[in-house]
Design an enzyme around this catalytic site. Sequence first.
Site, short mmCIF file in Angstrom:
data_model
loop_
_atom_site.label_atom_id
_atom_site.label_comp_id
_atom_site.label_asym_id
_atom_site.label_seq_id
_atom_site.Cartn_x
_atom_site.Cartn_y
_atom_site.Cartn_z
N ASP A 164 3.53 -49.48 75.65
CA ASP A 164 3.19 -49.60 74.11
C ASP A 164 2.56 -50.64 73.41
O ASP A 164 2.04 -50.17 73.02
CB ASP A 164 4.66 -48.68 73.67
CG ASP A 164 5.34 -47.43 74.52
OD1 ASP A 164 4.30 -46.99 74.81
OD2 ASP A 164 6.39 -47.01 73.32
N ASN B 162 2.48 -49.27 83.47
CA ASN B 162 3.51 -48.37 83.22
C ASN B 162 4.73 -49.25 84.15
O ASN B 162 6.13 -49.82 84.24
CB ASN B 162 3.49 -47.46 82.74
CG ASN B 162 3.34 -47.08 80.95
OD1 ASN B 162 3.63 -48.46 80.47
ND2 ASN B 162 3.10 -46.21 80.82
N GLU C 158 -3.96 -43.23 77.49
CA GLU C 158 -4.57 -44.43 77.62
C GLU C 158 -5.24 -43.88 76.83
O GLU C 158 -6.41 -45.34 77.30
CB GLU C 158 -3.66 -45.23 78.94
CG GLU C 158 -5.31 -44.79 80.40
CD GLU C 158 -4.08 -43.46 80.67
OE1 GLU C 158 -4.67 -42.75 81.41
OE2 GLU C 158 -3.08 -43.19 80.50
N ASP D 254 -10.94 -45.88 78.39
CA ASP D 254 -9.92 -45.39 79.36
C ASP D 254 -9.02 -47.17 79.54
O ASP D 254 -9.91 -47.94 79.85
CB ASP D 254 -9.67 -44.60 80.63
CG ASP D 254 -8.66 -44.38 81.32
OD1 ASP D 254 -8.48 -43.30 80.91
OD2 ASP D 254 -8.73 -45.38 82.74
#
Length: 237
Positions: free
Chosen positions: A123, A114, A150, A106
């Site tokens: 991204d 973000n 993610e 993770d």
Amino acid sequence: MSLTGALGTALLMSFAMMVRINDERRLRQQAQEQALTTTRRANARLEATIRERTREQEALTERLRAWSYTDSLTGVSNRRQLEWRLTEIWQTQAQTGGGVSVMLIDLDHFKTINDDYGHAIGDVCLRAAAERIAGCIRHQHDEVARYGGEEFCVVLVDAEWPSTLDVAERIRHEVRRKPVVVDQVAIELSVSIGVAAGSPQQDASYQALLHRADQALYAAKSAGRNRVRPMAEDVVP
């Protein structure tokens, strides 16, 4: 006309007819040979065209197959390919008696990335993490896939337990080794990794193995992130 003259004339006419017949036969043979040569050339061109179209079709099919099994953002395998590979690996290991190690990985604090920098930079971070994870894999029989959001999954085939943990730690260090720089903004990355190992002789399915890896990942995140955690039953000497 004398008999001799008549015979001579008949012989000359017969000879002329034979010459004409032979000429016509020769011309027909030449025409047939030319037609055969033309047909052969046409067939050769057709066969070459068919071979080229077949190669193009095979290449297109391979691109479509790769596209359907590749995560479009990160370039690693997608969830569909992961499940197909795990099924294949599990069946093979059931026959050979080999083991399987899985890691669920993770990307830490990705929501914050973000929120602070935007999804476009998020991204970029996902692609960078995928590239660094893939760079730590041992050989082509192993698998790296985007598990969702993610999260990534790594599958190691026939890896000894110490080797599995070495790979997990190498991934953790490689992801954290240097920041991702976008538009002069440096973003530090880290990952939490849950590790589980098993085999078809020990586990009912690869889903059970993934479940244990997921529990280990939860333990790694609960312990403060940026660490590797195996399940207690997977720690073997």
